[in-house]
Design an enzyme around this catalytic site. Structure first.
Site, PDB file in Angstrom:
ATOM      1  N   ASN A  88      13.945  -1.681 -11.122  1.00 23.66           N
ATOM      2  CA  ASN A  88      13.920  -0.602 -12.092  1.00 23.66           C
ATOM      3  C   ASN A  88      12.760   0.347 -11.808  1.00 23.66           C
ATOM      4  O   ASN A  88      11.998   0.150 -10.856  1.00 23.66           O
ATOM      5  CB  ASN A  88      13.848  -1.184 -13.511  1.00 23.66           C
ATOM      6  CG  ASN A  88      14.635  -0.358 -14.501  1.00 23.66           C
ATOM      7  OD1 ASN A  88      14.635   0.866 -14.431  1.00 23.66           O
ATOM      8  ND2 ASN A  88      15.290  -1.032 -15.429  1.00 23.66           N
ATOM      9  N   HIS A 118      -9.842  -7.948  -1.300  1.00 24.23           N
ATOM     10  CA  HIS A 118     -11.133  -7.356  -0.940  1.00 24.23           C
ATOM     11  C   HIS A 118     -12.188  -8.447  -0.969  1.00 24.23           C
ATOM     12  O   HIS A 118     -12.078  -9.401  -1.742  1.00 24.23           O
ATOM     13  CB  HIS A 118     -11.490  -6.225  -1.914  1.00 24.23           C
ATOM     14  CG  HIS A 118     -10.502  -5.113  -1.896  1.00 24.23           C
ATOM     15  ND1 HIS A 118     -10.540  -4.101  -0.984  1.00 24.23           N
ATOM     16  CD2 HIS A 118      -9.411  -4.880  -2.669  1.00 24.23           C
ATOM     17  CE1 HIS A 118      -9.531  -3.277  -1.198  1.00 24.23           C
ATOM     18  NE2 HIS A 118      -8.830  -3.731  -2.215  1.00 24.23           N
TER      19      HIS A 118
END
Length: 190
Positions: A88, A118
């Site tokens: 969607n 990270h």
């Protein structure tokens, strides 16, 4: 990290630390973003054009699959989507590492599939080092609206993840999981 002679792209694809603003990676990302923008500018009545753009953008896309714009990617080429899958509005699929989506998957609005990671330590992060871990979504999975799937997660086939859940670890096949972090609350029949 400075003794490594691999390109940043090679490092990225291996799942190792790399720097994203490398010129080769930056150009690949810009090309993907151009295709993404073209895809997101299509209308519902432009089905054949949408399909061509999606096939050019993604690593592979199965027959009968529909992804409603807007759709956001980093590279696109690291995403494979099976047949008859529906996503969607507002899917974010940050594909620094591979994202594999099976057949007959239902993806609610505003779902995020996030492969980037990270460093925890501040200095490498300041130097812009990053990495990524793949995401795998099994066949016949349903991800409710607003689900976030974190790096390195695999979701087993037939599993349902409730709206707004944050999936931080693997989920087995045939379960219902909800919450933040997502936890299994029900076993489904095989």
């Amino acid at each position: 990290m400075t003794d490594d002679t691999r390109t940043m792209r090679e490092r990225m694809l291996a799942g190792d630390l790399y720097i994203a603003d490398d010129p080769e990676l930056a150009e690949q990302s810009r090309a993907a973003l151009d295709l993404m923008d073209a895809y997101n500018a299509t209308t519902v009545r432009q089905g054949p054009l949408r399909r061509r753009l999606l096939e050019e953008l993604l690593g592979s896309v199965g027959e009968g699959t529909e992804i409603r714009p807007p759709f956001y990617v980093d590279y696109g080429s690291h995403i494979t989507v099976g047949a008859r899958t529906f996503a969607n509005f507002g899917l974010v699929a940050l594909d620094v590492a591979p994202i594999t989506i099976g057949d007959d998957v239902q993806i609610g609005p505003n779902v995020q599939l996030l492969t980037p990671t990270h460093p925890i330590e501040p200095e490498p992060r300041r130097q812009k080092w990053e990495a990524a871990e793949p995401i795998t979504i099994g066949s016949n999975v349903w991800l409710g609206g607003g689900v976030i799937v974190c790096p390195g997660v695999t979701i087993g086939e037939n599993t349902v993840v409730g709206a707004g859940a944050v999936v931080v670890k693997d989920l087995p096949a045939n379960v219902v999981a909800v919450g933040n972090p997502a936890r299994v609350v029900r076993q489904l029949a095989d």
